[in-house]
Design an enzyme around this catalytic site. Structure first.
Site, PDB file in Angstrom:
ATOM      1  CE  LYS A 179      42.058  38.738  52.179  1.00  0.00           C
ATOM      2  NZ  LYS A 179      41.579  37.677  53.075  1.00  0.00           N
ATOM      3  NE  ARG A 181      40.245  33.822  42.594  1.00  0.00           N
ATOM      4  CZ  ARG A 181      40.182  33.698  43.914  1.00  0.00           C
ATOM      5  NH1 ARG A 181      40.661  34.658  44.683  1.00  0.00           N
ATOM      6  NH2 ARG A 181      39.651  32.624  44.458  1.00  0.00           N
TER       7      ARG A 181
END
Length: 440
Positions: free
Chosen positions: A248, A414
């Site tokens: 990430k 999301r």
């Protein structure tokens, strides 16, 4: 279609703050708009004659607009400036000046939506010697044929400040109601095109036309987003015991589009950042093998001395209009790819993640330290995941991003098929000893 119809609708929209009333006014406007005018009307309703993801300005500022108003109304520039100081709004100023204009325009004809749209959209293309005067002349010509109410909204559109309280988010329900569609259908089409004018134009022709809209090079796709997970246990449970874990990164989310030699860079908010990162254009062009492609990734600033990623605040310094080449040497960047939405004429968003990842790796020729596919680990082994997490932190990254192996690319959503995993930080008990008042 006469522009007066649009101006009257704008006036009513400006005067109401009610969501339902605004929605009803937009629905009424769309129903009375001819199908061939829908796209122009939607753009003008949003205050600019091009999609929001296109970085354009008319190049007509307050001073040029004052001169155009002076020419159209017959008042001196000094008088125009004096009135502007009193009213403080160019729209109201135009209304006042055109209500009492000192000269009559011979052989003028009613303004049309197409005329206003075409004139304002042509302003950025007027360049070179004498371009300022030519832009003033074009705006003045529009204003000379405008009624006071039309002039009010023409000048606001030229400035990109319509002030009627209509943003893109308000259009979904209005388009759905006007053309008898479900709001979800309209929203899905928008997520793929990020252009409500295109969506409304298709919706006006029926559901079948709307469903034909899809991913297109040069039109940013609303990005899929990740949810935050509490811990690794939650992630493994949600992903069915196994998933794809990626580094990430802490940078700017960038969607790169390639069409032959042309490359665009769009942010997660669909802003065009192409001009800000000229050092990335050629590497992306060479790295992506297909003639047409849309890929998703993260742009990260790198410390030129250590090769480690720099804090997010550093990459933000690359967002600028000036000194771009100088800053690009001070803050070099790398582009890490983690997904692919389109290859050639094939849309991939409905494929499982594992297939998209495989196609991404096949489509990319990595350029070391410039364009790379983000490192990934597919596993359900806790020890391997924890070791990979520690590796990510030691490399200077944020943590890991876990993805469901069978997840499709859900544009604009999301959901719990992409999950963030960050290290658990030690909690501290602290006492506030003082504070400084902020500014602004």
């Amino acid at each position: 279609m006469r522009y007066s119809v649009l101006a009257e609708a704008f006036e009513k929209l400006e005067q109401t703050s009610s969501y339902l009333q605004k929605n009803a006014l937009i629905v009424d406007l769309l129903k009375k708009t001819p199908k061939e005018e829908i796209r122009r009307v939607i753009y003008l309703l949003l205050g600019r004659p091009w999609p929001t993801y296109i970085s354009k300005e008319t190049g007509v500022g307050p001073q040029q607009l004052k001169k155009a108003l002076s020419l159209a109304s017959g008042y001196t520039l000094q008088k125009v400036e004096e009135l502007m100081r009193e009213v403080g709004d160019f729209g109201k100023l135009a209304f006042q000046l055109l209500s009492k204009k000192k000269q009559v325009t011979l052989f003028s004809k009613p303004l049309t939506v197409q005329e206003v749209f075409d004139t304002i959209s042509s302003l950025p293309e007027i360049t070179g010697e004498g371009s300022v005067d030519r832009k003033i002349a074009e705006v003045s010509k529009l204003l000379s044929s405008a009624s006071p109410l039309e002039a009010k909204f023409v000048v606001r559109t030229v400035l990109g400040d319509l002030r009627i309280g209509v943003a893109e988010g308000r259009l979904r329900d209005a388009i759905a109601t006007a053309f008898g569609l479900a709001p979800e259908e309209v929203e899905h089409a928008y997520m793929l095109t990020t252009d409500y004018a295109l969506v409304a134009e298709a919706a006006a022709k029926g559901r079948e036309e709307l469903q034909k809209l899809g991913v297109t090079v040069g039109h940013p796709v609303s990005p899929m987003l990740a949810q935050r997970a509490e811990d690794l246990d939650e992630i493994l449970e949600r992903l069915g015991g196994k998933g794809a874990f990626e580094l990430k990164l802490d940078g700017i989310r960038i969607q790169a589009h390639k069409d032959g030699q042309k490359v665009w860079l769009f942010t997660r908010r669909m802003e065009d950042y192409t001009s800000m990162f000229p050092d990335l254009i050629d590497p992306i062009r060479r790295s992506l093998k297909p003639e047409q492609a849309i890929v998703d990734g993260e742009l990260v600033a790198v410390d030129p001395r250590t090769g480690k990623p720099m804090p997010f605040q550093e990459v933000l310094k690359r967002r600028r209009k000036y000194d771009i080449e100088k800053v690009s040497k001070e803050i070099p960047i790398r582009y890490y790819l983690f997904d692919v939405l389109l290859l050639g004429d094939r849309c991939l968003i409905d494929l499982p993640y594992t297939e998209r990842r495989k196609l991404l790796e096949q489509a990319v020729t990595e350029i070391p330290e410039k364009v790379m596919v983000v490192e990934q680990l597919v596993t359900g082994d806790r020890k391997q995941i924890e070791e990979f997490l520690n590796k990510s932190i030691q490399m200077g990254h944020e943590g890991l991003l876990a993805k469901a192996l069978n997840s499709t690319y859900r544009a604009g959503r999301r959901e719990f098929v992409w999950l963030k995993l960050k290290p658990v930080l030690e909690t501290l008990d602290l006492v506030v000893g003082g504070a400084l008042s902020g500014k602004g």
